[in-house]
Design a protein around this motif. Structure first.
Motif, PDB file in Angstrom:
ATOM      1  N   ASP A  69     -18.525 -11.714 -35.684  1.00 21.50           N
ATOM      2  CA  ASP A  69     -18.958 -10.337 -35.534  1.00 21.50           C
ATOM      3  C   ASP A  69     -18.172  -9.786 -34.340  1.00 21.50           C
ATOM      4  OD1 ASP A  69     -20.815 -10.744 -37.548  1.00 21.50           O
ATOM      5  OD2 ASP A  69     -22.523 -10.984 -36.200  1.00 21.50           O
ATOM      6  N   HIS A  70     -17.171  -8.964 -34.608  1.00 25.34           N
ATOM      7  CA  HIS A  70     -16.277  -8.397 -33.599  1.00 25.34           C
ATOM      8  C   HIS A  70     -17.058  -7.286 -32.889  1.00 25.34           C
ATOM      9  CE1 HIS A  70     -12.519  -7.572 -31.708  1.00 25.34           C
ATOM     10  NE2 HIS A  70     -12.157  -6.542 -32.448  1.00 25.34           N
ATOM     11  N   THR A  71     -17.348  -7.485 -31.615  1.00 25.58           N
ATOM     12  CA  THR A  71     -18.428  -6.745 -30.964  1.00 25.58           C
ATOM     13  C   THR A  71     -17.967  -5.802 -29.859  1.00 25.58           C
ATOM     14  OG1 THR A  71     -19.917  -8.594 -31.439  1.00 25.58           O
ATOM     15  CG2 THR A  71     -20.601  -7.061 -29.710  1.00 25.58           C
ATOM     16  N   ALA A 106     -10.823   1.845 -32.785  1.00 27.59           N
ATOM     17  CA  ALA A 106      -9.855   0.792 -32.475  1.00 27.59           C
ATOM     18  C   ALA A 106     -10.415  -0.581 -32.816  1.00 27.59           C
ATOM     19  CB  ALA A 106      -9.462   0.862 -31.004  1.00 27.59           C
ATOM     20  N   LEU A 107     -11.708  -0.763 -32.571  1.00 28.04           N
ATOM     21  CA  LEU A 107     -12.375  -2.024 -32.901  1.00 28.04           C
ATOM     22  C   LEU A 107     -12.307  -2.297 -34.395  1.00 28.04           C
ATOM     23  CD1 LEU A 107     -14.475  -4.190 -31.492  1.00 28.04           C
ATOM     24  CD2 LEU A 107     -16.161  -2.881 -32.781  1.00 28.04           C
ATOM     25  N   VAL A 108     -12.579  -1.268 -35.198  1.00 29.36           N
ATOM     26  CA  VAL A 108     -12.556  -1.420 -36.649  1.00 29.36           C
ATOM     27  C   VAL A 108     -11.150  -1.750 -37.136  1.00 29.36           C
ATOM     28  CG1 VAL A 108     -12.884  -0.213 -38.840  1.00 29.36           C
ATOM     29  CG2 VAL A 108     -14.558   0.069 -37.002  1.00 29.36           C
ATOM     30  N   ALA A 109     -10.163  -1.065 -36.601  1.00 29.26           N
ATOM     31  CA  ALA A 109      -8.776  -1.341 -36.985  1.00 29.26           C
ATOM     32  C   ALA A 109      -8.393  -2.775 -36.646  1.00 29.26           C
ATOM     33  CB  ALA A 109      -7.835  -0.359 -36.290  1.00 29.26           C
ATOM     34  N   GLU A 110      -8.801  -3.231 -35.472  1.00 27.20           N
ATOM     35  CA  GLU A 110      -8.499  -4.601 -35.066  1.00 27.20           C
ATOM     36  C   GLU A 110      -9.253  -5.598 -35.935  1.00 27.20           C
ATOM     37  OE1 GLU A 110      -7.688  -6.673 -30.841  1.00 27.20           O
ATOM     38  OE2 GLU A 110      -9.743  -5.915 -31.065  1.00 27.20           O
ATOM     39  N   ALA A 111     -10.476  -5.260 -36.307  1.00 24.81           N
ATOM     40  CA  ALA A 111     -11.270  -6.143 -37.172  1.00 24.81           C
ATOM     41  C   ALA A 111     -10.579  -6.351 -38.511  1.00 24.81           C
ATOM     42  CB  ALA A 111     -12.662  -5.551 -37.378  1.00 24.81           C
ATOM     43  N   ARG A 112     -10.049  -5.276 -39.096  1.00 21.18           N
ATOM     44  CA  ARG A 112      -9.322  -5.401 -40.363  1.00 21.18           C
ATOM     45  C   ARG A 112      -8.079  -6.270 -40.186  1.00 21.18           C
ATOM     46  NH1 ARG A 112      -9.567   0.257 -40.534  1.00 21.18           N
ATOM     47  NH2 ARG A 112      -7.280   0.277 -40.525  1.00 21.18           N
ATOM     48  N   GLU A 113      -7.372  -6.050 -39.074  1.00 18.83           N
ATOM     49  CA  GLU A 113      -6.150  -6.820 -38.813  1.00 18.83           C
ATOM     50  C   GLU A 113      -6.449  -8.305 -38.650  1.00 18.83           C
ATOM     51  OE1 GLU A 113      -2.966  -7.504 -35.176  1.00 18.83           O
ATOM     52  OE2 GLU A 113      -4.262  -5.743 -35.140  1.00 18.83           O
ATOM     53  N   LEU A 114      -7.513  -8.623 -37.940  1.00 22.39           N
ATOM     54  CA  LEU A 114      -7.838 -10.014 -37.630  1.00 22.39           C
ATOM     55  C   LEU A 114      -8.553 -10.732 -38.771  1.00 22.39           C
ATOM     56  CD1 LEU A 114      -9.039  -9.608 -33.925  1.00 22.39           C
ATOM     57  CD2 LEU A 114      -6.826 -10.488 -34.720  1.00 22.39           C
ATOM     58  N   GLY A 115      -9.093  -9.977 -39.724  1.00 25.75           N
ATOM     59  CA  GLY A 115      -9.779 -10.593 -40.851  1.00 25.75           C
ATOM     60  C   GLY A 115     -11.147 -11.136 -40.515  1.00 25.75           C
ATOM     61  N   VAL A 116     -11.857 -10.454 -39.591  1.00 28.26           N
ATOM     62  CA  VAL A 116     -13.185 -10.926 -39.189  1.00 28.26           C
ATOM     63  C   VAL A 116     -14.236 -10.515 -40.213  1.00 28.26           C
ATOM     64  CG1 VAL A 116     -12.566 -10.841 -36.756  1.00 28.26           C
ATOM     65  CG2 VAL A 116     -13.692  -8.866 -37.810  1.00 28.26           C
ATOM     66  N   PHE A 117     -15.435 -11.050 -40.055  1.00 26.67           N
ATOM     67  CA  PHE A 117     -16.503 -10.760 -41.002  1.00 26.67           C
ATOM     68  C   PHE A 117     -17.067  -9.364 -40.816  1.00 26.67           C
ATOM     69  CE2 PHE A 117     -20.895 -10.712 -42.479  1.00 26.67           C
ATOM     70  CZ  PHE A 117     -20.733 -11.186 -43.770  1.00 26.67           C
ATOM     71  N   SER A 118     -17.332  -8.985 -39.540  1.00 29.42           N
ATOM     72  CA  SER A 118     -17.978  -7.695 -39.305  1.00 29.42           C
ATOM     73  C   SER A 118     -17.605  -7.138 -37.944  1.00 29.42           C
ATOM     74  CB  SER A 118     -19.507  -7.843 -39.382  1.00 29.42           C
ATOM     75  OG  SER A 118     -20.014  -8.424 -38.186  1.00 29.42           O
ATOM     76  N   VAL A 119     -17.976  -5.875 -37.744  1.00 28.33           N
ATOM     77  CA  VAL A 119     -17.992  -5.281 -36.409  1.00 28.33           C
ATOM     78  C   VAL A 119     -19.454  -5.073 -36.040  1.00 28.33           C
ATOM     79  CG1 VAL A 119     -15.744  -4.172 -36.503  1.00 28.33           C
ATOM     80  CG2 VAL A 119     -17.748  -2.939 -37.379  1.00 28.33           C
ATOM     81  N   CYS A 120     -19.754  -5.220 -34.743  1.00 29.15           N
ATOM     82  CA  CYS A 120     -21.106  -4.989 -34.243  1.00 29.15           C
ATOM     83  C   CYS A 120     -21.034  -3.929 -33.159  1.00 29.15           C
ATOM     84  CB  CYS A 120     -21.725  -6.276 -33.704  1.00 29.15           C
ATOM     85  SG  CYS A 120     -23.449  -6.091 -33.165  1.00 29.15           S
ATOM     86  N   VAL A 121     -21.715  -2.801 -33.401  1.00 34.15           N
ATOM     87  CA  VAL A 121     -21.658  -1.666 -32.492  1.00 34.15           C
ATOM     88  C   VAL A 121     -23.063  -1.148 -32.218  1.00 34.15           C
ATOM     89  CG1 VAL A 121     -19.363  -1.006 -33.307  1.00 34.15           C
ATOM     90  CG2 VAL A 121     -21.396   0.004 -34.387  1.00 34.15           C
ATOM     91  N   SER A 122     -23.170  -0.255 -31.252  1.00 34.74           N
ATOM     92  CA  SER A 122     -24.463   0.343 -30.923  1.00 34.74           C
ATOM     93  C   SER A 122     -24.908   1.300 -32.032  1.00 34.74           C
ATOM     94  CB  SER A 122     -24.367   1.111 -29.601  1.00 34.74           C
ATOM     95  OG  SER A 122     -24.032   0.237 -28.544  1.00 34.74           O
ATOM     96  N   PRO A 123     -26.220   1.486 -32.189  1.00 29.20           N
ATOM     97  CA  PRO A 123     -26.725   2.365 -33.252  1.00 29.20           C
ATOM     98  C   PRO A 123     -26.194   3.792 -33.177  1.00 29.20           C
ATOM     99  CG  PRO A 123     -28.509   1.051 -32.342  1.00 29.20           C
ATOM    100  CD  PRO A 123     -27.323   0.822 -31.462  1.00 29.20           C
ATOM    101  N   SER A 124     -25.913   4.267 -31.973  1.00 31.63           N
ATOM    102  CA  SER A 124     -25.420   5.635 -31.820  1.00 31.63           C
ATOM    103  C   SER A 124     -24.040   5.829 -32.408  1.00 31.63           C
ATOM    104  CB  SER A 124     -25.409   6.030 -30.337  1.00 31.63           C
ATOM    105  OG  SER A 124     -24.530   5.188 -29.615  1.00 31.63           O
ATOM    106  N   MET A 125     -23.338   4.735 -32.706  1.00 33.46           N
ATOM    107  CA  MET A 125     -22.005   4.828 -33.283  1.00 33.46           C
ATOM    108  C   MET A 125     -22.025   4.883 -34.809  1.00 33.46           C
ATOM    109  SD  MET A 125     -19.978   5.083 -30.797  1.00 33.46           S
ATOM    110  CE  MET A 125     -19.910   4.815 -29.013  1.00 33.46           C
TER     111      MET A 125
END
Length: 229
Positions: free
Chosen positions: A13-15, A28-47
């Protein structure tokens, strides 16, 4: 044996949960997550909702974070709203004080309230570094009884510290493979990540994901083809 980079990436979970995080940083986190092939991104509810292209990347968020000192109703409402805004997974923080008072039944009740409000997968953060072994076991049993999908070590914000291999093993032994185990907090290199996996972690919460995965470069899948464990 060591886990491979690709197998490890699919446990991550890329956090990004910093209090001063911006939407640009989430993009930027989401773009990096796609590049790295991780399972998910974990962000604050306000996002939420995330409007960036996710591809196969799942979306996780937190609930009752980071203290856990919210009412069960407030946590349930937060989880329900996050689910409606596209969160595939909810990582909720338990009320540690209730557990310290010996009120594991009340902890179970609040987890159940969030479970009922969550449409996706539910992970339960127990702040293992702040608990005794008996309290870790009690928290895990409460999470399982309430219908959670995972137990998780830490928020990464508690002064007691983050994940430890000892806590992860105890959690894995307690849930017996019936629930997943997420290790998070203080995992900053490949050796630490691999140690958590060997102890029984089935998911990892990482903020410095690239550095951790880079440490796995050169690790090859073994001859049995079982993913390099």
């Amino acid at each position: 044996m060591q886990i491979t980079r690709s197998a490890l990436a699919q446990m991550v979970d890329h956090t990004l949960l910093k209090t001063d995080a911006t939407r640009a940083q989430v993009s930027a986190l989401v773009a990096e997550a796609r590049e790295l092939g991780v399972f998910s991104v974990c962000v604050s509810p306000s996002m939420l909702p995330i409007t960036d292209e996710l591809g196969d990347v799942k979306v996780a968020t937190v609930c009752g974070f980071p203290s856990g000192n919210h009412t069960a109703a407030a946590k349930a409402a937060e989880a329900a709203e996050s689910s409606k805004l596209g969160a595939d997974e909810i990582d909720m923080v338990i009320n540690i004080g209730l557990l310290k008072e010996g009120r594991a039944d009340a902890v179970e009740e609040e987890i159940r309230a969030v479970r009922e409000a969550t449409t996706g997968l539910l992970k339960v953060i127990i702040e293992s570094a702040a608990l005794t072994d008996d309290e870790i076991v009690a928290a895990c049993k409460a999470a399982e009884a309430a219908g959670a999908d995972y137990v998780k070590t830490s928020t990464g914000f508690h002064p007691a510290g983050g994940a430890s291999a000892h806590a992860v093993k105890l959690m894995a032994d307690t849930v017996g493979g019936r629930l997943g185990v997420k290790a998070s907090g203080g995992i900053r290199d490949f050796a630490s990540a691999n140690e958590m996996v060997e102890a029984g972690a089935t998911r990892l919460g990482l903020s410095g994901t690239r550095a951790v995965l880079d440490g796995a470069d050169g690790v090859e899948i073994d001859d049995e083809g079982d993913g390099g464990y």
